[in-house]
Design a protein around this motif. Structure first.
Motif, PDB file in Angstrom:
ATOM      1  N   ASN A 192       0.813  -1.209   0.000  1.00  0.00           N
ATOM      2  CA  ASN A 192       0.000   0.000   0.000  1.00  0.00           C
ATOM      3  C   ASN A 192       0.858   1.274   0.000  1.00  0.00           C
ATOM      4  OD1 ASN A 192      -2.294   1.567   0.093  1.00  0.00           O
ATOM      5  ND2 ASN A 192      -2.465   1.466   2.335  1.00  0.00           N
ATOM      6  N   GLY A 193       1.920   1.240  -0.810  1.00  0.00           N
ATOM      7  CA  GLY A 193       2.792   2.408  -0.883  1.00  0.00           C
ATOM      8  C   GLY A 193       2.725   3.094  -2.226  1.00  0.00           C
ATOM      9  N   LYS A 194       3.320   4.254  -2.288  1.00  0.00           N
ATOM     10  CA  LYS A 194       3.537   4.924  -3.563  1.00  0.00           C
ATOM     11  C   LYS A 194       5.045   4.812  -3.781  1.00  0.00           C
ATOM     12  CE  LYS A 194       2.906   9.209  -6.068  1.00  0.00           C
ATOM     13  NZ  LYS A 194       2.600  10.630  -6.044  1.00  0.00           N
ATOM     14  N   TRP A 251       6.758   2.960 -11.120  1.00  0.00           N
ATOM     15  CA  TRP A 251       5.956   3.014  -9.888  1.00  0.00           C
ATOM     16  C   TRP A 251       5.473   1.630  -9.472  1.00  0.00           C
ATOM     17  CZ3 TRP A 251       5.916   7.399  -7.175  1.00  0.00           C
ATOM     18  CH2 TRP A 251       6.191   8.599  -7.849  1.00  0.00           C
ATOM     19  N   LYS A 280       3.273  -0.616  -6.057  1.00  0.00           N
ATOM     20  CA  LYS A 280       2.425  -0.492  -4.869  1.00  0.00           C
ATOM     21  C   LYS A 280       2.985  -1.336  -3.717  1.00  0.00           C
ATOM     22  CE  LYS A 280      -2.466  -0.354  -3.813  1.00  0.00           C
ATOM     23  NZ  LYS A 280      -3.800  -0.748  -4.243  1.00  0.00           N
ATOM     24  N   SER A 335      -3.217  -5.097  -6.166  1.00  0.00           N
ATOM     25  CA  SER A 335      -3.514  -5.296  -4.745  1.00  0.00           C
ATOM     26  C   SER A 335      -3.481  -6.764  -4.350  1.00  0.00           C
ATOM     27  CB  SER A 335      -4.876  -4.687  -4.410  1.00  0.00           C
ATOM     28  OG  SER A 335      -4.822  -3.302  -4.617  1.00  0.00           O
ATOM     29  N   ASP A 369       2.452  -1.733   6.370  1.00  0.00           N
ATOM     30  CA  ASP A 369       1.525  -0.942   5.560  1.00  0.00           C
ATOM     31  C   ASP A 369       2.071   0.483   5.452  1.00  0.00           C
ATOM     32  OD1 ASP A 369      -0.554   0.435   4.407  1.00  0.00           O
ATOM     33  OD2 ASP A 369      -2.120  -0.555   5.612  1.00  0.00           O
ATOM     34  N   GLU A 398       0.649   2.936   4.044  1.00  0.00           N
ATOM     35  CA  GLU A 398      -0.479   3.884   4.103  1.00  0.00           C
ATOM     36  C   GLU A 398      -0.372   4.986   3.049  1.00  0.00           C
ATOM     37  OE1 GLU A 398      -0.303   5.008   8.192  1.00  0.00           O
ATOM     38  OE2 GLU A 398      -1.281   3.167   8.865  1.00  0.00           O
ATOM     39  N   GLY A 399       0.020   4.564   1.847  1.00  0.00           N
ATOM     40  CA  GLY A 399       0.054   5.492   0.718  1.00  0.00           C
ATOM     41  C   GLY A 399       1.269   6.406   0.664  1.00  0.00           C
ATOM     42  N   ARG A 400       2.211   6.221   1.568  1.00  0.00           N
ATOM     43  CA  ARG A 400       3.362   7.128   1.595  1.00  0.00           C
ATOM     44  C   ARG A 400       4.354   6.830   0.463  1.00  0.00           C
ATOM     45  NH1 ARG A 400       3.263   5.647   6.972  1.00  0.00           N
ATOM     46  NH2 ARG A 400       2.458   7.210   8.419  1.00  0.00           N
ATOM     47  N   ASP A 423       5.076  13.675   0.116  1.00  0.00           N
ATOM     48  CA  ASP A 423       5.200  13.218  -1.270  1.00  0.00           C
ATOM     49  C   ASP A 423       5.982  14.261  -2.076  1.00  0.00           C
ATOM     50  OD1 ASP A 423       5.015  12.408  -3.863  1.00  0.00           O
ATOM     51  OD2 ASP A 423       2.888  11.867  -3.750  1.00  0.00           O
TER      52      ASP A 423
END
Ligand SMILES: [Zn+2]
Length: 566
Positions: free
Chosen positions: A34-36, A46, A48, A64, A74, A76-78, A537
């Motif tokens: 769950n990352g960037k 890129w 995930k 996913s 996780d 968390e999108g960071r 980001d």
């Protein structure tokens, strides 16, 4: 004694693999999800998630369908990036500055007393407190050395600190090293009498010589402090130029599983390697100058100097400095170490090159850089063309006609972008507008086919502190502004580079400089699992925000070596 010491160090370098195997035996899988994730790999930029097994990356994905793993983090999108590889640090100096005393910004009694108090609290009884370089920023208004030079009138006095330092001998010095100040305990030890503790000239020089050498424990504590700082700022490899005895410290830490940053070590003087060779040591890196050692401590280049620095007008230029018409006769600047004897310098470089040793030479002025390119031509002729990755350290000012000489030669520009933000304030005054066009010319160097390898020069000089935080370097390369955002368009804005290129220079560029581009610098299957997670980001924010960004995780070899959830 010296020879025995070298033997132990050299053995240490080549026996590291034994120590390593014992420390990392259990096979572990670790999933970052769950990352960037910016991989640095143009064919797959890129992701995930990334799956790590032991110390290597084994798989990455953009969906996913997460694979299972022993351990999951996780993000968390960071934003996650490859670990930063700082191509130029002075680790021992950084450690001693962090653990010891830093007085660069001190110019009054109150801040002096505060710094001394803090330092005594950090250091065990009996430890010496030395250097400090007081007053640098008062004299130069941080990073400036031009027309805003102030008068220096503050001076410390031992009476301020004698009562605070009953157990710590103190001998601190002014930034220009013309004065020192000793406390009662140090004066006692040195057998000197002085009411205020101020020492100058020969007395100071002799006092500094009498300060006992640091103990192993002190050096170890300094190294730990410096390693913690690297981990905090997402640096997973440093290319270090410390004194040779530090290698024993790194090895000691590795054996105890506490080396949390990879070290690529390089003796800081050409003479050290030749002393070793004269002592009968065969330094053989094989056919290619790739580093000896292992993934944790490697050893591959030797560093030398061909000129001095611009601040002291000792950098070698074709034309006089712009701001010292009276001293024009000085314009050629100094030659450092062997380069004072040019034929010998060339001979030693040729000899080292033929032995497969990678060359790394400090060059600031346009003529200094030009001469090194001439030497490189000679190496091609004498030893034949090969992938030697000649490292131009600083590559600070390049003459316009020299850029075309970089094409197709894998020359490394080992540059420190943060220097731009610091030097721009006085550089134009010193060398004039025209020559500044070729100064820190990252974009032109890159377009000319040169490989940029970014670093910090941490901890800097006795006049400026250069932070290890690579986000400062990215900011400088992308904006070419001071940390206060000046000038608005950037200094010589045509030399700005984009963020992705800047990150590449700080990761894969530095790895290329040590022949390790297949191991480090990207988040890619088969590479070492050196990954950092940033709380901001960088791709979606203004560069000014990067100066306040922090790292949430630093992962080195699949292990979390720093964690902070801000
Ligand atoms: Zn340096």
């Amino acid at each position: 004694m010296k020879r025995l010491f070298l033997i132990s160090t050299v053995c240490a370098l080549f026996c590291l693999s034994c120590a390593k195997e014992n420390s990392f035996v259990d096979s572990e899988t670790f999933l970052l999800k769950n990352g960037k994730i910016w991989t640095g790999d143009d064919s797959n930029p890129w992701a995930k998630w990334v799956l790590i097994e032991d110390d290597k990356i084994v798989d990455i994905g953009n969906d996913s369908n997460y694979p299972s793993a022993n351990k999951v983090l996780d993000l968390e999108g960071r934003l996650a990036l490859p670990g930063f590889n700082d191509s130029h640090v002075h680790f021992a100096s950084a450690g001693s500055l962090l653990l010891g005393i830093n007085l660069l910004d001190v110019n009054d009694d109150e801040s002096f007393v505060k710094k001394v108090k803090e330092t005594t609290a950090r250091l065990p009884e009996g430890s010496w407190i030395t250097r400090g370089d007081w007053g640098a920023y008062e004299a130069w208004s941080m990073g400036s050395e031009g027309d805003n030079r102030n008068a220096q009138d503050w001076q410390p006095n031992r009476k301020l600190i004698d009562e605070l330092t009953p157990d710590h001998p103190v001998l601190v010095t002014k930034y220009d090293r013309t004065e020192g100040m000793a406390n009662a305990l140090a004066l006692d030890y040195l057998g000197i009498e002085s009411k205020d503790g101020i020492l100058k000239g020969d007395i100071l020089a002799s006092a500094l010589r009498q300060v006992p050498e640091s103990s192993f424990e002190r050096k170890l504590a300094e190294a730990k402090r410096a390693l913690a700082e690297c981990a905090k700022w997402g640096v997973t490899t440093v290319q270090d130029m410390s004194p040779l005895d530090r290698v024993d410290i790194y090895r000691y830490l590795l054996e105890r599983d506490s080396l949390i940053t990879r070290i690529n070590y390089s003796p800081s003087r050409l003479s050290e390697i030749f002393n070793m060779m004269e002592d009968g040591w065969v330094i053989d890196w094989g056919e290619n100058p790739s580093p000896a050692g292992d993934d944790y401590i490697s050893f591959g280049t030797i560093k030398s100097h061909i000129d001095g620095i611009m601040g002291g007008r000792t950098a070698r230029f074709y034309q006089p400095y712009a701001d010292n018409s009276i001293e024009n006769f000085m314009w050629r600047g100094g030659w450092r170490e062997f380069s004072k004897n040019m034929p010998l310098f060339k001979q030693l470089l040729t000899q080292a090159d033929s032995g497969g040793i990678q060359l790394r030479v400090h060059a600031i002025g346009d003529e200094a850089n030009s001469i090194l390119l001439d030497i490189l031509d000679t190496l091609d002729q004498v030893n034949g063309p090969k992938d030697r990755r000649f490292r131009l350290v600083h590559a600070q000012v390049i003459a316009p006609q020299d850029f075309e000489r970089f094409a197709g030669r894998n020359i490394i520009a080992e540059v420190q972008p943060y220097h731009v933000t610091d030097d721009m304030r006085w550089m134009e005054e010193r060398i004039g507008y025209e020559r500044c066009k070729g100064a820190y010319a990252f974009k032109t160097l890159q377009e000319a086919g040169c490989q940029l390898a970014f670093g910090s020069d941490w901890p800097g000089t006795n006049a400026s502190y250069y932070p290890i935080n690579p986000l400062y370097g990215l900011y400088a390369a992308v904006t070419r502004q001071t940390v206060n955002g000046m000038p608005e368009e950037g200094w010589f804005p045509e030399q700005r580079i984009d963020l992705a290129s800047a990150i590449k220079a700080y990761t894969q560029g530095s790895a290329f400089a040590t022949f390790e581009e297949d191991e480090k610098g990207m988040i890619k299957e088969g590479m070492l699992a050196d990954i950092v997670v940033v709380n901001t980001d960088l791709f979606e924010t203004e560069p000014a925000a990067w100066l306040n960004a922090e790292f949430n995780y630093t992962i080195m070899g699949g292990k979390i070596v720093y964690e902070s959830l801000n």
